[in-house]
Design a protein around this motif. Structure first.
Motif, mmCIF file in Angstrom:
data_model
loop_
_atom_site.group_PDB
_atom_site.id
_atom_site.type_symbol
_atom_site.label_atom_id
_atom_site.label_comp_id
_atom_site.label_asym_id
_atom_site.label_seq_id
_atom_site.Cartn_x
_atom_site.Cartn_y
_atom_site.Cartn_z
ATOM 1 N N GLU A 1 0.833 -1.207 0.000
ATOM 2 C CA GLU A 1 0.000 0.000 0.000
ATOM 3 C C GLU A 1 0.867 1.257 0.000
ATOM 4 N N ALA A 2 1.911 1.260 0.825
ATOM 5 C CA ALA A 2 2.765 2.443 0.910
ATOM 6 C C ALA A 2 3.517 2.679 -0.395
ATOM 7 N N TRP A 3 4.069 1.623 -0.956
ATOM 8 C CA TRP A 3 4.801 1.778 -2.214
ATOM 9 C C TRP A 3 3.870 2.135 -3.367
ATOM 10 N N GLN A 4 2.685 1.515 -3.390
ATOM 11 C CA GLN A 4 1.733 1.837 -4.468
ATOM 12 C C GLN A 4 1.366 3.306 -4.425
ATOM 13 N N THR A 5 1.120 3.850 -3.241
ATOM 14 C CA THR A 5 0.772 5.262 -3.098
ATOM 15 C C THR A 5 1.911 6.151 -3.590
ATOM 16 N N ALA A 6 3.131 5.853 -3.168
ATOM 17 C CA ALA A 6 4.274 6.677 -3.558
ATOM 18 C C ALA A 6 4.529 6.613 -5.060
ATOM 19 N N LEU A 7 4.402 5.442 -5.625
ATOM 20 C CA LEU A 7 4.632 5.292 -7.068
ATOM 21 C C LEU A 7 3.545 5.982 -7.874
ATOM 22 N N ASN A 8 2.307 5.886 -7.419
ATOM 23 C CA ASN A 8 1.218 6.575 -8.109
ATOM 24 C C ASN A 8 1.439 8.090 -8.090
ATOM 25 N N GLU A 9 1.880 8.604 -6.957
ATOM 26 C CA GLU A 9 2.137 10.041 -6.864
ATOM 27 C C GLU A 9 3.273 10.449 -7.791
ATOM 28 N N ALA A 10 4.335 9.664 -7.827
ATOM 29 C CA ALA A 10 5.463 9.982 -8.697
ATOM 30 C C ALA A 10 5.058 9.941 -10.162
ATOM 31 N N ALA A 11 4.177 9.014 -10.503
ATOM 32 C CA ALA A 11 3.763 8.865 -11.893
ATOM 33 C C ALA A 11 2.904 10.025 -12.380
ATOM 34 N N GLU A 12 2.469 10.878 -11.467
ATOM 35 C CA GLU A 12 1.657 12.034 -11.850
ATOM 36 C C GLU A 12 2.509 13.224 -12.288
ATOM 37 N N THR A 13 3.812 13.159 -12.092
ATOM 38 C CA THR A 13 4.674 14.286 -12.451
ATOM 39 C C THR A 13 5.700 13.852 -13.490
ATOM 40 N N PRO A 14 6.089 14.742 -14.410
ATOM 41 C CA PRO A 14 7.110 14.387 -15.397
ATOM 42 C C PRO A 14 8.434 14.011 -14.745
ATOM 43 N N GLU A 15 8.782 14.705 -13.653
ATOM 44 C CA GLU A 15 10.042 14.395 -12.981
ATOM 45 C C GLU A 15 10.004 12.993 -12.357
ATOM 46 N N GLY A 16 8.874 12.673 -11.726
ATOM 47 C CA GLY A 16 8.738 11.360 -11.119
ATOM 48 C C GLY A 16 8.779 10.247 -12.152
ATOM 49 N N ARG A 17 8.100 10.469 -13.269
ATOM 50 C CA ARG A 17 8.078 9.465 -14.338
ATOM 51 C C ARG A 17 9.489 9.224 -14.886
ATOM 52 N N ALA A 18 10.226 10.320 -15.080
ATOM 53 C CA ALA A 18 11.586 10.195 -15.611
ATOM 54 C C ALA A 18 12.458 9.383 -14.667
ATOM 55 N N ARG A 19 12.318 9.629 -13.378
ATOM 56 C CA ARG A 19 13.167 8.934 -12.412
ATOM 57 C C ARG A 19 12.743 7.469 -12.247
ATOM 58 N N MET A 20 11.463 7.196 -12.392
ATOM 59 C CA MET A 20 11.022 5.803 -12.389
ATOM 60 C C MET A 20 11.627 5.052 -13.569
ATOM 61 N N ALA A 21 11.657 5.688 -14.725
ATOM 62 C CA ALA A 21 12.253 5.058 -15.902
ATOM 63 C C ALA A 21 13.748 4.832 -15.706
ATOM 64 N N LEU A 22 14.428 5.806 -15.095
ATOM 65 C CA LEU A 22 15.854 5.646 -14.825
ATOM 66 C C LEU A 22 16.106 4.438 -13.932
ATOM 67 N N ALA A 23 15.290 4.260 -12.910
ATOM 68 C CA ALA A 23 15.472 3.138 -11.988
ATOM 69 C C ALA A 23 15.333 1.798 -12.710
ATOM 70 N N THR A 24 14.377 1.692 -13.636
ATOM 71 C CA THR A 24 14.216 0.423 -14.365
ATOM 72 C C THR A 24 15.439 0.138 -15.223
ATOM 73 N N ALA A 25 16.000 1.179 -15.819
ATOM 74 C CA ALA A 25 17.177 0.976 -16.662
ATOM 75 C C ALA A 25 18.389 0.568 -15.834
ATOM 76 N N ILE A 26 18.565 1.192 -14.680
ATOM 77 C CA ILE A 26 19.677 0.835 -13.791
ATOM 78 C C ILE A 26 19.605 -0.641 -13.419
ATOM 79 N N ALA A 27 18.405 -1.122 -13.124
ATOM 80 C CA ALA A 27 18.220 -2.490 -12.632
ATOM 81 C C ALA A 27 18.038 -3.519 -13.744
ATOM 82 N N GLN A 28 18.167 -3.113 -14.992
ATOM 83 C CA GLN A 28 18.038 -3.992 -16.153
ATOM 84 C C GLN A 28 16.640 -4.606 -16.285
ATOM 85 N N TYR A 29 15.631 -3.813 -15.936
ATOM 86 C CA TYR A 29 14.254 -4.210 -16.183
ATOM 87 C C TYR A 29 13.883 -3.851 -17.619
ATOM 88 N N PRO A 30 12.805 -4.440 -18.167
ATOM 89 C CA PRO A 30 12.461 -4.182 -19.569
ATOM 90 C C PRO A 30 11.833 -2.814 -19.781
#
Length: 468
Positions: free
Chosen positions: A201-230
């Motif tokens: 619940e806590a992570w879902q809330t934080a991720l949803n909030e981040a996904a509402e902003t261009p900065e948050g979305r960009a950083r979420m994408a960066l994290a997936t690339a760092i960790a070799q996610y698709p």
């Protein structure tokens, strides 16, 4: 036939009952037919793991063994109906009842042999015994190929992973997201058993909030690339559409979806790794700039475009954000946790043919982890026994009947001829055509996935772990 210890043998019609529901077993996709009888034997091993054996009257001499067969037969899954309707004996277990707190991959592998012992005692020696499985079942398949090549003839391993490698990939994602999105907050990348619901619940809330902003979305994408996610995919939802590669917004949405699904699985799945002996992942001595450099050029271009869209400088701000991840307090594994899995990790020393398959859009257990097994295979020199195939679909274990038919046919051909047949996507899709439309795809760079040349988290039994 004499039932084995703690077993019961029954004869049931080809229409198997699962609880109050009735499952019609069809000979081919789209048709339903009741023909003959299926003999079923069930039991419980002395360690508490349930097992079952189902043998159709028109048995073709081949056994398909599966870690998850008990539930599949009870629930009437596509997997169970396909095998039984096409003449295969379908055998195996239910996952051990204390698996989430006392997971022992070696014990699971050994119990696959015990099922085969029961089968041979009661039905005779099969022409071929194939270990099949997806997710944890796929991982058991890799273990069987290494541990018990004298008893099984081949393995079809789907969405499989090696514990230390996958747990470390997931930790990289969670730590990156924590450092970039919630540096002052209460999100915890490593949780104890019993905290899964609150953490989700806590992570879902934080991720949803981040996904509402261009900065948050960009950083979420960066994290997936760092960790070799698709670039695209999901954990368990086959409804996650393939992105439109000509629509930047569609691609960006896809990367945000991967970060969300991947993070939720990373955190809530954490206790199973650590419960048996202690923390078995680490970030000590990791350079996340080097990890990011191993992301595909396509993915790094997408991250750069998202930073630019957010009004950030793709060069300086991406580097600065990776600095933040590198500066985050390091996580040390415990010697006990590492040693537990060191004795149980995959080696790549297989003695029978292995067909290793994954969706390229699996956001929970990324297909990238297969690169870690490729490294093991190369180290052991067992490449001739090993092949991979990839499905152009999202989700975890969301393969369809055509893909199951193709994989089974390919393995049976390998066992009967002693040589691998053509396993390119066109050939695999043709093998599955009688059961529907298979979605095997080439890793040609056009579908948002590549198997990395450098896998960030490769781990071998003799690998050194920092600070131990």
């Amino acid at each position: 036939m004499k039932p084995g210890p703690h077993s019961a043998i029954t004869t049931t019609p080809r229409v198997l009952a699962a609880a109050a529901a009735t499952l019609c077993l069809s000979v081919s996709a789209g048709s339903a037919q009741e023909s003959g009888e299926t003999k079923q034997v069930t039991g419980v091993f002395d360690d508490g793991q349930e097992w079952q054996i189902s043998v159709p009257q028109d048995w073709n001499g081949i056994v398909i063994n599966d870690l998850d067969s008990v539930g599949n037969v009870e629930d009437g899954t596509m997997r169970a109906t396909f095998f039984l309707n096409n003449g295969y004996a379908y055998t195996g277990t239910r996952r051990h009842p204390d698996r989430n707190t006392n997971w022992d991959p070696k014990a699971e592998s050994d119990n696959m042999v015990r099922v085969l012992d029961q089968f041979e005692e009661q039905f005779g020696e099969p022409e071929h015994a194939i270990q099949f499985g997806c997710s944890g079942g796929g991982s058991v398949g890799l273990s069987v190929a290494e541990d018990h090549p004298d008893r099984f003839d081949g393995v079809i391993s789907m969405h499989a992973s090696t514990p230390v490698e996958l747990a470390n990939m997931r930790l990289d994602l969670a730590i990156s997201l924590k450092a970039l999105l919630d540096p002052e907050g209460d999100l915890n990348p490593i949780i104890a058993d019993g905290d899964q619901a609150a953490a989700r619940e806590a992570w879902q809330t934080a991720l949803n909030e981040a996904a509402e902003t261009p900065e948050g979305r960009a950083r979420m994408a960066l994290a997936t690339a760092i960790a070799q996610y698709p670039v695209w995919g999901s954990q368990g939802s086959p409804e996650a559409d393939l992105p439109d590669w000509n629509d930047p917004e569609s691609l960006q949405d896809a990367m945000v979806r991967v970060a969300t699904d991947g993070a939720l699985r990373s955190v809530t799945g954490r206790p199973m790794w650590d419960n048996p002996a202690g923390l078995m992942s680490w970030t000590t001595d990791i350079d996340y700039h080097a990890f990011y450099a191993n992301a595909s050029e396509q993915q790094r271009d997408l991250v750069a475009s998202m930073y630019e869209k957010a009004g950030l400088d793709p060069e300086t701000d991406i580097a600065a954000d990776i600095d933040k991840v590198n500066a985050w307090p390091r996580v040390d594994a415990t010697a006990e946790g590492i040693d537990y899995y060191r004795a149980r990790t995959h080696t790549g020393k297989i003695g029978i043919p292995v067909l290793h398959i994954s969706n390229i859009g699996d956001g929970g257990t990324p297909a990238t982890v297969m690169a870690g097994y490729v490294a093991k295979i190369a180290r052991e020199g067992t490449e001739d026994l090993y092949r991979q195939a990839f499905i152009n679909a999202s989700g975890h274990c969301t393969f369809n009947e055509a893909e199951l038919a193709a994989a089974t046919a390919a393995m049976v051909k390998r066992l009967e001829t002693g040589e691998w047949a053509d396993l390119d996507p066109e050939a695999m899709n043709a093998l599955g055509a009688s059961a529907g439309e298979a979605r095997f795809v080439a890793l040609d760079g056009d579908h948002g996935f590549r198997l990395p040349e450098q896998f960030n988290r490769a781990f071998f039994r003799d690998s050194e772990v920092p600070n131990l």
